[in-house]
Design an enzyme around this catalytic site. Structure first.
Site, PDB file in Angstrom:
ATOM      1  N   SER A 150      -6.027  -4.889  -4.020  1.00 37.78           N
ATOM      2  CA  SER A 150      -6.478  -5.510  -2.774  1.00 37.78           C
ATOM      3  C   SER A 150      -5.533  -6.667  -2.466  1.00 37.78           C
ATOM      4  O   SER A 150      -4.667  -7.002  -3.269  1.00 37.78           O
ATOM      5  CB  SER A 150      -7.930  -5.996  -2.880  1.00 37.78           C
ATOM      6  OG  SER A 150      -8.050  -7.061  -3.820  1.00 37.78           O
ATOM      7  N   ASN A 163      -6.593  -9.799  -0.445  1.00 36.98           N
ATOM      8  CA  ASN A 163      -7.188 -11.076  -0.025  1.00 36.98           C
ATOM      9  C   ASN A 163      -7.559 -11.952  -1.209  1.00 36.98           C
ATOM     10  O   ASN A 163      -7.954 -11.459  -2.265  1.00 36.98           O
ATOM     11  CB  ASN A 163      -8.443 -10.833   0.800  1.00 36.98           C
ATOM     12  CG  ASN A 163      -8.140 -10.253   2.163  1.00 36.98           C
ATOM     13  OD1 ASN A 163      -7.907  -9.057   2.299  1.00 36.98           O
ATOM     14  ND2 ASN A 163      -8.143 -11.112   3.179  1.00 36.98           N
TER      15      ASN A 163
END
Length: 382
Positions: A90, A92
């Site tokens: 991912s 973020n």
């Protein structure tokens, strides 16, 4: 190319990773695992294809049930500490905030903007999907300290909602994503991209070592490679997509016979997934080949006494064989039984065959994630 680690001459930051009890272990110890697995659909595929998450209105972050490797960062001035998962699957960075009223936030560290002199608010919301569900909140800027590297004006998410009471048992506060900007929710610039653009790392790469059984020794290193942690030379594999750390696998074999990935397949090298995941039918075949049977809660188990007689499962990548011994793909449990390290992943058929090379694989191979050349380096751990 031979990489040398010259301490004191190059800018490096090595973050120790602590091996802890996973969410699965915590749920099992509290007698909640069977109930959880029976009542909550677990679809690892929705991490990589978020549209799948809308099919199931259940708990977020389910694919992190087995995560054991976590590290510490700080945010703000003066620094507020958080335990995070360094996740190559991912992009973020987010942590719980004091504005989060979910039970999952109640026993985790929460960021308080009013206690940081370098905090800058925004009006932008953020929602990040992992497993089946999401965290939601808002974006802000502040100073983020990762080991010896200080990133100023780093955008990050502050959670306001983390639905699901079971995350109360999660071993980490938040997540620091290490994949590409192209998959970052709300277009937030990933931490490592800011490290590169601000010239905070001597090389535009980071490396990961996950220890197999010790409680310490694992790390993620930003800007360098420590060759003492692997044997031989690094095998460089070009990325097939600059989204996740995605590569092409040539074949998956056992005893020289193809057992999956016939004709090649795609795979994501993901520190944020503990097990080794693939298409359900292929995984079912592997469970059959190794003699694992399904328990009442859906886990595949096998007697640990089989470990010495089971063959390697070989992933051939870019022409190089990367074998996984049974000691890697069987996870020791209780009462002489081991859990299979393989898990099915449901993905849209048009996406082709997708595999996730999680910690079961990464524990065997030192991994270098090279942004300068868009490639992954793999070598057997020393």
């Amino acid at each position: 190319m031979k990489w040398l680690l010259l301490l004191g001459l190059v800018a490096l930051s090595q973050i120790p990773l602590k091996k802890t009890k996973s969410l699965r272990q915590n749920l099992k110890e509290h007698g909640l695992l069977d109930k959880y697995l029976k009542h909550h659909h677990h679809n690892l595929g929705s991490k990589y294809f978020p549209s799948l998450a809308t099919q199931y209105a259940t708990e977020p972050l389910e694919n992190y049930m087995d995560i054991e490797y976590i590290g510490t960062i700080s945010i703000g001035t003066p620094p507020q500490q958080f335990t995070v998962l360094f996740d190559t699957g991912s992009s973020n960075l987010w942590v719980p905030s004091v504005y989060c009223s979910s039970s999952a936030c109640s026993n985790h560290n929460r960021f308080n903007p009013q206690e940081s002199s370098t905090y800058q608010a925004t009006s932008q919301s953020v929602s990040v999907t992992y497993g089946t569900g999401s965290m939601s909140g808002f974006l802000a800027y502040d100073t983020v300290q990762v080991g010896s590297i200080q990133v100023t004006n780093q955008i990050f998410g502050l959670s306001e909602s983390e639905p699901g009471t079971f995350l109360y048992y999660s071993p980490f506060d938040g997540i620091l994503g290490l994949a590409f900007p192209s998959i970052s929710s709300s277009g937030a610039t990933p931490v490592f991209d800011n490290m590169m653009s601000e010239g905070l790392v001597s090389q535009d790469l980071f490396s990961v070592f996950l220890s197999s059984d010790d409680q310490s020794g694992s790390f993620v290193m930003f800007g360098g490679i420590d060759s003492s942690y692997y044997s031989g030379s690094l095998n460089w594999i070009p990325l097939s997509a600059e989204t996740y750390w995605q590569i092409t696998v040539d074949s998956i074999t056992m005893n020289g016979q193809s057992i999956a990935c016939s004709g090649g397949c795609q795979a994501i090298v993901d520190t944020g997934t503990s097990l080794l995941a693939g298409p359900p039918q292929s995984i079912a075949n592997i469970q059959y080949y190794i003699g694992a049977s399904q328990s009442s809660n859906g886990e595949y188990v096998i007697s640990c006494s089989s470990m010495n007689s089971l063959p390697d499962i070989v992933f051939t990548i870019n022409g190089i064989e990367f074998p996984l011994p049974a000691s890697a793909y069987l996870i020791e449990g209780q009462n002489g039984y081991c859990t299979s390290g393989f898990e099915g992943i449901d993905v849209p058929t048009q996406s082709g065959e997708l595999w996730i090379l999680g910690d079961v694989f990464i524990r065997q191979y030192f991994c270098v994630f090279d942004r300068a050349n868009n490639q992954v380096g793999l070598a057997p751990v020393a």
